[in-house]
Design an enzyme around this catalytic site. Sequence first.
Site, PDB file in Angstrom:
ATOM      1  N   TRP A 157      39.208 -34.167 -28.554  1.00 16.31           N
ATOM      2  CA  TRP A 157      40.085 -34.083 -27.379  1.00 16.31           C
ATOM      3  C   TRP A 157      39.798 -35.187 -26.352  1.00 16.31           C
ATOM      4  CZ3 TRP A 157      36.715 -33.859 -23.469  1.00 16.31           C
ATOM      5  CH2 TRP A 157      35.474 -33.257 -23.702  1.00 16.31           C
ATOM      6  N   LYS A 181      44.074 -32.995 -38.248  1.00 11.22           N
ATOM      7  CA  LYS A 181      43.952 -31.815 -37.371  1.00 11.22           C
ATOM      8  C   LYS A 181      43.451 -32.318 -36.022  1.00 11.22           C
ATOM      9  CE  LYS A 181      42.070 -27.742 -35.837  1.00 11.22           C
ATOM     10  NZ  LYS A 181      42.053 -28.190 -34.424  1.00 11.22           N
ATOM     11  N   PRO A 182      44.347 -32.371 -35.018  1.00 12.75           N
ATOM     12  CA  PRO A 182      43.890 -32.761 -33.677  1.00 12.75           C
ATOM     13  C   PRO A 182      43.198 -31.585 -32.989  1.00 12.75           C
ATOM     14  CG  PRO A 182      46.255 -32.314 -33.646  1.00 12.75           C
ATOM     15  CD  PRO A 182      45.795 -32.074 -35.066  1.00 12.75           C
ATOM     16  N   SER A 184      42.444 -28.609 -30.548  1.00 12.58           N
ATOM     17  CA  SER A 184      43.440 -27.655 -30.037  1.00 12.58           C
ATOM     18  C   SER A 184      43.633 -27.804 -28.524  1.00 12.58           C
ATOM     19  CB  SER A 184      43.055 -26.223 -30.388  1.00 12.58           C
ATOM     20  OG  SER A 184      41.769 -25.951 -29.894  1.00 12.58           O
ATOM     21  N   GLY A 235      33.538 -36.239 -33.551  1.00  9.21           N
ATOM     22  CA  GLY A 235      33.237 -35.037 -32.786  1.00  9.21           C
ATOM     23  C   GLY A 235      31.745 -34.806 -32.712  1.00  9.21           C
ATOM     24  N   GLU A 257      31.877 -39.993 -37.029  1.00  5.38           N
ATOM     25  CA  GLU A 257      31.570 -40.629 -35.742  1.00  5.38           C
ATOM     26  C   GLU A 257      31.138 -39.491 -34.834  1.00  5.38           C
ATOM     27  OE1 GLU A 257      31.687 -41.454 -32.256  1.00  5.38           O
ATOM     28  OE2 GLU A 257      33.798 -42.100 -32.305  1.00  5.38           O
ATOM     29  N   LEU A 258      29.817 -39.357 -34.659  1.00  8.31           N
ATOM     30  CA  LEU A 258      29.265 -38.146 -34.037  1.00  8.31           C
ATOM     31  C   LEU A 258      28.719 -38.445 -32.642  1.00  8.31           C
ATOM     32  CD1 LEU A 258      27.610 -36.794 -37.318  1.00  8.31           C
ATOM     33  CD2 LEU A 258      29.922 -36.418 -36.472  1.00  8.31           C
ATOM     34  N   CYS A 291      31.653 -40.535 -26.136  1.00  8.40           N
ATOM     35  CA  CYS A 291      30.438 -40.547 -26.983  1.00  8.40           C
ATOM     36  C   CYS A 291      29.533 -41.728 -26.677  1.00  8.40           C
ATOM     37  CB  CYS A 291      30.821 -40.604 -28.452  1.00  8.40           C
ATOM     38  SG  CYS A 291      31.774 -39.184 -28.953  1.00  8.40           S
ATOM     39  N   GLU A 388      23.634 -34.812 -25.025  1.00  7.70           N
ATOM     40  CA  GLU A 388      24.765 -35.531 -24.449  1.00  7.70           C
ATOM     41  C   GLU A 388      25.250 -34.739 -23.237  1.00  7.70           C
ATOM     42  OE1 GLU A 388      27.601 -35.892 -27.692  1.00  7.70           O
ATOM     43  OE2 GLU A 388      28.159 -37.855 -26.947  1.00  7.70           O
TER      44      GLU A 388
HETATM   45  C1  SIN Z   1      34.369 -41.855 -28.320  1.00  6.85           C
HETATM   46  O1  SIN Z   1      33.985 -41.358 -27.284  1.00  6.85           O
HETATM   47  O2  SIN Z   1      34.125 -41.318 -29.410  1.00  6.85           O
HETATM   48  C2  SIN Z   1      35.189 -43.116 -28.381  1.00  6.85           C
HETATM   49  C3  SIN Z   1      34.973 -44.040 -27.280  1.00  6.85           C
HETATM   50  C4  SIN Z   1      35.541 -45.414 -27.533  1.00  6.85           C
HETATM   51  O3  SIN Z   1      36.181 -45.665 -28.552  1.00  6.85           O
HETATM   52  O4  SIN Z   1      35.319 -46.259 -26.685  1.00  6.85           O
END
Ligand code: SIN
Length: 486
Positions: A157, A181-182, A184, A235, A257-258, A291, A388
């Site tokens: 999200w 699947k985006p 929710s 996620g 991509e965690l 992230c 995080e």
């Molecule tokens: C992310 O938070 O997973 C992506 C951030 C970005 O692509 O700069």
Amino acid sequence: MISLREPSLLKDQCFIDGQWCDAHSGKTFSVANPATEEVLAHVADGDAVDADRAIVAASRALPGWRSLTARERARCLHRWFELIMSHQEDLALLMTLEQGKPLSEARGEIAYAASFVQWFAEEAKRVYGDVIPTTGNDRRLLVIKQPVGVVAAITPWNFPSAMLARKLGPALAVGCTVVAKPASETPLSALALMVLAREAGIPAGVVNVVTGTDARGIGEAFTGSPDVAKITFTGSTAVGKQLLRASAETVKKVSMELGGNAPVLVFDDADIERAVAGTIASKYRNAGQTCICANRILVQSGVHDRFVAALNAQVSKLAVGNGLDNRTQIGPLISERAVSKVRKLVDDAVARGASMLTGGSVPGTGGYFYPPTVITDTREEMAIFQEEIFGPVSAVTRFDSEADGLRLANNTRAGLAAYFYTRDIGRIWRVAEGLAYGMVGVNEVAISNEVIPFGGVKESGIGREGSRYGVDDYLDIKHICLGGLS
Ligand code: SIN
């Protein structure tokens, strides 16, 4: 009430086999604006049965899409890119409404999303094979690359359009078909992109979107299906690990991509003004829900107090509010749960001896807001150092030597992005090479774009997205030995 220039972009159904359809159960779920808590839409609450229908559609569409030339597929993707950019304003508005980020950031994200579609439309034309020097005159040794097949994409999200496009771009460009699947919390952005994909001429079944709250059920339908060749996920690390375990059963390809836990190291010889500006840009982008955003700010003793004073002065002026207001720099967090998590981390750090300089209390205006915050004296054993934060909180830790700073920066299971500020060329190389991360920004935090390989090491993931490497995860390598030539 959502008022778009192009009202047909607002959809509330799943997109399967080129058709808009309700969930087979007839159920819906509500999508709310995190700035106001107002319900924006009731969206089809798909589940495993709908996911299976999407897999069937994607499998049926695969032979036709795969057999087009890269140039033919690129034509559809270029049209899609143009349509996304020409509806940038509407798409940004939808994103701000359902996700909360300031409109200027949402506009930027739409351009970022579109850039992946355009980039991979071009890259797919350069998927070259090899001719290997032969081991015998009676044979020739070849390598070709082919699309892996049906790809399942599960997207978050925090960047609802860009993360989907970063997966769909390479998958579609090289000839895979997709079931997506985006999250929710933010399905409307994904569905609007499907309206434009259809208009761009991407054939029925090539890309399918299943919306729903049953993330586990839909995820299990994807991971359990022998017809899905690959799972790509952005996620949390915890969910990524579950998907990895579940994908083992059918030995799928995976891209993960965690989570990250990015350090920003500020050395004594840094340009402090630049370091403060960079830290704020990284930390407070998307209210800290990124992230790769600065999670731990590690400052060398000689400049610590000066850096903290400058950071604090600027953070205390950041404007918090509804992302639709042009003055807003920090929007809401995605949910009440997200606010509680941030509050818990900050309270815990303060209880263990950290000092709060700015922020800390939540204005009682409705919506899921958390004020921009600066805390200092955070230490390695605090949860805020290891987890995080995913909120607008700068947690500052002091260090003495370069070796100390590097050790602190690497003291995490995450390894996505790291940043540091110094003007010493020797240190630039030592630290850049010593950081155990997939991406390193030196005197720079704006590292994301379509041309770079985005991804992490350690528990931050597997694979790279974007760049010329971004197609690799969607391709199988096949060796062909052409014999009998003597
Ligand atoms: C992310 O938070 O997973 C992506 C951030 C970005 O692509 O700069």
